[in-house]
Enzyme design. Structure first.
Site, PDB file in Angstrom:
ATOM      1  N   ASP A 101      46.819  82.463  71.359  1.00  0.00           N
ATOM      2  CA  ASP A 101      47.097  81.537  70.301  1.00  0.00           C
ATOM      3  C   ASP A 101      47.388  82.297  68.941  1.00  0.00           C
ATOM      4  OD1 ASP A 101      46.972  79.073  68.604  1.00  0.00           O
ATOM      5  OD2 ASP A 101      45.647  78.256  70.084  1.00  0.00           O
ATOM      6  N   ASP A 208      50.604  77.991  66.558  1.00  0.00           N
ATOM      7  CA  ASP A 208      49.837  77.090  65.866  1.00  0.00           C
ATOM      8  C   ASP A 208      50.828  76.700  64.625  1.00  0.00           C
ATOM      9  OD1 ASP A 208      47.019  75.863  65.369  1.00  0.00           O
ATOM     10  OD2 ASP A 208      47.490  76.909  63.368  1.00  0.00           O
ATOM     11  N   ASP A 340      42.364  69.460  70.130  1.00  0.00           N
ATOM     12  CA  ASP A 340      42.396  68.506  68.730  1.00  0.00           C
ATOM     13  C   ASP A 340      42.617  66.865  69.230  1.00  0.00           C
ATOM     14  OD1 ASP A 340      42.585  70.622  67.226  1.00  0.00           O
ATOM     15  OD2 ASP A 340      45.024  70.711  67.070  1.00  0.00           O
TER      16      ASP A 340
HETATM   17  O1  TEU Z   1      46.518  71.951  64.549  1.00  0.00           O
HETATM   18  C1  TEU Z   1      47.638  71.280  63.747  1.00  0.00           C
HETATM   19  C2  TEU Z   1      47.291  70.271  63.131  1.00  0.00           C
HETATM   20  O2  TEU Z   1      48.137  69.689  62.484  1.00  0.00           O
HETATM   21  C3  TEU Z   1      46.139  69.712  63.081  1.00  0.00           C
HETATM   22  O3  TEU Z   1      45.602  69.153  61.822  1.00  0.00           O
HETATM   23  C4  TEU Z   1      46.285  68.128  64.036  1.00  0.00           C
HETATM   24  O4  TEU Z   1      46.975  67.642  63.487  1.00  0.00           O
HETATM   25  C5  TEU Z   1      44.933  67.636  63.864  1.00  0.00           C
HETATM   26  O5  TEU Z   1      43.723  68.328  64.452  1.00  0.00           O
HETATM   27  C6  TEU Z   1      44.943  66.429  64.898  1.00  0.00           C
HETATM   28  O6  TEU Z   1      43.990  65.592  64.583  1.00  0.00           O
HETATM   29  C7  TEU Z   1      46.387  73.326  64.699  1.00  0.00           C
HETATM   30  C8  TEU Z   1      45.276  73.694  65.528  1.00  0.00           C
HETATM   31  O7  TEU Z   1      45.656  73.174  67.008  1.00  0.00           O
HETATM   32  C9  TEU Z   1      43.980  73.043  64.914  1.00  0.00           C
HETATM   33  O8  TEU Z   1      43.019  73.341  65.736  1.00  0.00           O
HETATM   34  C10 TEU Z   1      43.764  73.642  63.771  1.00  0.00           C
HETATM   35  O9  TEU Z   1      42.853  73.110  63.016  1.00  0.00           O
HETATM   36  C11 TEU Z   1      45.316  73.540  62.816  1.00  0.00           C
HETATM   37  O10 TEU Z   1      46.234  74.011  63.578  1.00  0.00           O
HETATM   38  C12 TEU Z   1      44.805  74.755  61.647  1.00  0.00           C
HETATM   39  O11 TEU Z   1      45.064  76.046  62.512  1.00  0.00           O
END
Ligand code: TEU
Length: 565
Positions: A101, A208, A340
């Site tokens: 990641d 990410d 997520d």
């Molecule tokens: O997620 C991207 C993101 O926009 C998240 O806020 C997502 O939309 C949301 O969790 C959905 O409910 C990435 C990663 O996958 C996430 O785990 C991280 O928290 C985020 O980026 C910040 O790095």
């Protein structure tokens, strides 16, 4: 896309590991690399080709590792670089590739780059996005933030820094300051770090929120929707004017295309046209992207916790549009779950005792028979359900807590918010992997409670069941490995407006597949006259083996036919 030009990942299936919740070998209640090493056979046994590891770098763990303070070391919670090398070798020995990641839209505020950047006189000041208070406002007072933007996790996207009297931008938590990609030194440092991992043997990157690295300047106020405290005009920060340039520069600096490294860019606010450009096989950019479109269809106007019923035709047509839109030019990723998102069997299927297994398999069938690279998130392969949390104290996720706080402050009903979290929160996907009826995740109390369904929904029980979900995933993955039509066939959605059935064909030369699935918990009759003739068809795979003809499908029954054309 001709077969010759097809990249290796056109045949591949990715398995995502969320290390914190996968397996705890050192007894601290948190998963670790040794735990992954101990369970590599589970992943290889499914037939997966690639592992994507959520972040394991040094991190204060404000956002479970998506806040990185050292990109070139392993967090002691998870192990050491020596453990990492052993894990990578173990994966490679089993024919599994491993992708990392890559979280480079932001770092942790404890990263030495940011610590240095706090000093306005330092050479790293411009590595992050610092701004003075809004003109006419006293720095640090309400309304003085440089713009009216909200962060993804609730609250303002700007954090005031007493010492310098300025603000820094953080689109996520205040412990995740955004890097300034306009600065060529930042880009060079990121590319050098990526090369260091490639030299260590990793096979690619999941990037990410990578379409947030180019912002639109000058940074300016956005429109605030009624009832919202901040502006969420995402296109001020997503898909900015230099994104393609940055992606190409990265691709060339790391040799992503030349070395056939696997890349998937996670992209908020990414539509088919964007994805076509970012994944075009005629350019050196990305292998594929993760869109959020299909996982936003059950959202009301109030955002993520305002859960709206899903209308099946919307989901089918959305995926179909991506299938058509990228065919022959770019490449799709296929996912229903990740760390997520809530569990798909609870969200799009039926997680009751009666229908859980069939609906998990029906969902897997439709997803894996689309064109693109399918992603399986840990636990999805055994049909895990949502966490079943009922009180705020059970949640650990910074997003859940932040969004709850912000919405309550804006006058929302806490009970309605809790109901929304129970359906949509990210912690639904983060309960520890249940390996046995007793749990088998850790000898200590796990960092997040085990799913209460663990005694019945766990890896051992599922594996021992000849009709288990994981065995069915193995069959689906085998189909993809064996059949070029699954890898490369064109896609046609049939009965697009049907609210119960998901029906499509895949075609490659003389080869044709027909996929028919009943996506409801009731019997469904199939309008045979509107489907291709299946008289001479061969049933390749089904989740129920009813022996009945196709006319009436059982609840969540799915079938894959090979048609002779
Ligand atoms: O997620 C991207 C993101 O926009 C998240 O806020 C997502 O939309 C949301 O969790 C959905 O409910 C990435 C990663 O996958 C996430 O785990 C991280 O928290 C985020 O980026 C910040 O790095």
């Amino acid at each position: 896309m001709s077969e010759l030009a097809a990249p290796w990942w056109s045949k591949a299936v990715v398995y995502q590991i969320y290390p914190r919740s996968f397996a705890d070998a050192d007894g601290d209640g948190i998963g670790d690399l040794r735990g992954i090493i101990n369970h590599l056979d589970h992943v290889a046994g499914l037939g997966a080709d690639v592992i994507w590891l959520s972040p394991i770098y040094r991190s204060p763990q404000d956002d479970n590792g998506y806040d990185i303070s050292d990109y070139q070391d392993i967090d002691p919670l998870f192990g050491t670089l020596t453990d990492f090398d052993e894990m990578l070798a173990g994966a490679h020995e089993r024919g599994l590739r491993l992708i990392m990641d890559l979280v480079v839209n932001h770092t942790s505020d404890e990263h030495p780059w940011f610590v240095e950047s706090r000093d306005p006189a330092s050479a790293k000041r411009d590595w992050y996005i610092w701004r003075p208070a809004r003109a006419g406002f006293q720095p640090g007072t309400p309304g003085a933030e440089p713009t009216n933007w909200g962060s993804f996790f609730g609250g303002s996207a700007w954090q005031f820094d007493e010492a310098s009297g300025e603000y820094y931008l953080h689109l996520f938590s205040r412990k995740q300051p955004d890097l300034n990609w306009e600065n060529p030194e930042v880009r060079a440092a990121v590319f050098a770090m990526m090369n260091w991992w490639v030299d260590r043997g990793v096979d690619g990157f999941r990037m990410d929120v990578i379409n947030l690295i180019s912002k639109t300047y000058p940074l300016a106020d956005g429109v605030v929707a009624p009832g919202q405290p901040f502006s969420f005009e995402i296109d001020r920060v997503a898909n900015g004017p230099r994104l393609v340039e940055f992606l190409e520069e990265m691709n060339h600096a790391v040799g992503l295309t030349d070395k056939q490294l696997f890349t998937v860019g996670e992209m908020v606010s990414c539509d088919v046209e964007h994805a076509r450009a970012y994944t075009s096989q005629h350019h050196d950019r990305l292998g594929m992207v993760f869109t959020f479109e299909h996982v936003s269809l059950d959202q009301g106007p109030g955002g993520k916790l305002d859960v709206a019923p899903l209308h099946l035709p919307d989901l089918k047509k959305n995926l179909a549009r991506w299938q058509k839109g990228l065919y022959g030019e770019g490449w799709n990723s296929l996912y229903f779950e990740n760390h997520d998102q809530p569990r798909s069997v609870s969200r799009f299927g039926d997680d009751s005792v009666t229908h859980r297994v069939a609906s998990a398999k029906a969902l897997a069938t439709v997803l894996h028979l689309h064109q693109g690279t399918p992603f399986v998130y840990q636990g999805q392969e055994i049909g895990m359900t949502n966490a079943g949390f009922t009180s705020l104290e059970q949640y650990a996720d910074i997003e859940a807590l932040g969004q709850f706080r912000q919405a309550v402050a804006a006058g929302a009903d806490p009970d309605a918010l809790l109901a929304g979290l129970a359906k949509m929160s990210r912690d639904n996907a983060r309960t520890p992997m249940p390996w046995t009826p007793e749990g088998g995740f850790s000898e200590a109390t796990p960092w997040l409670p085990l799913n209460p369904t663990t005694p019945t929904i766990n890896v051992a029980t599922d594996a021992a069941d000849p009709h288990g979900v994981s065995g069915y995933y193995r069959s689906l993955i085998r189909l993809r490995h064996e059949l070029p039509v699954v890898q490369l066939g064109s896609f046609d959605l049939l009965l697009p407006d049907d609210e119960r059935l998901w029906v499509f064909t895949r075609t490659l030369g003389e080869e044709k597949l027909l996929v028919v699935a009943n996506m409801t918990s009731s019997l469904a009759s199939v309008p045979m006259a509107e489907l291709p003739d299946i008289e001479d068809a061969r049933l390749l795979l089904t989740n129920l083996s009813t022996g009945q003809d196709l006319q009436t499908l059982q609840p969540w029954e799915a079938r894959v036919y090979a048609l002779s054309s």
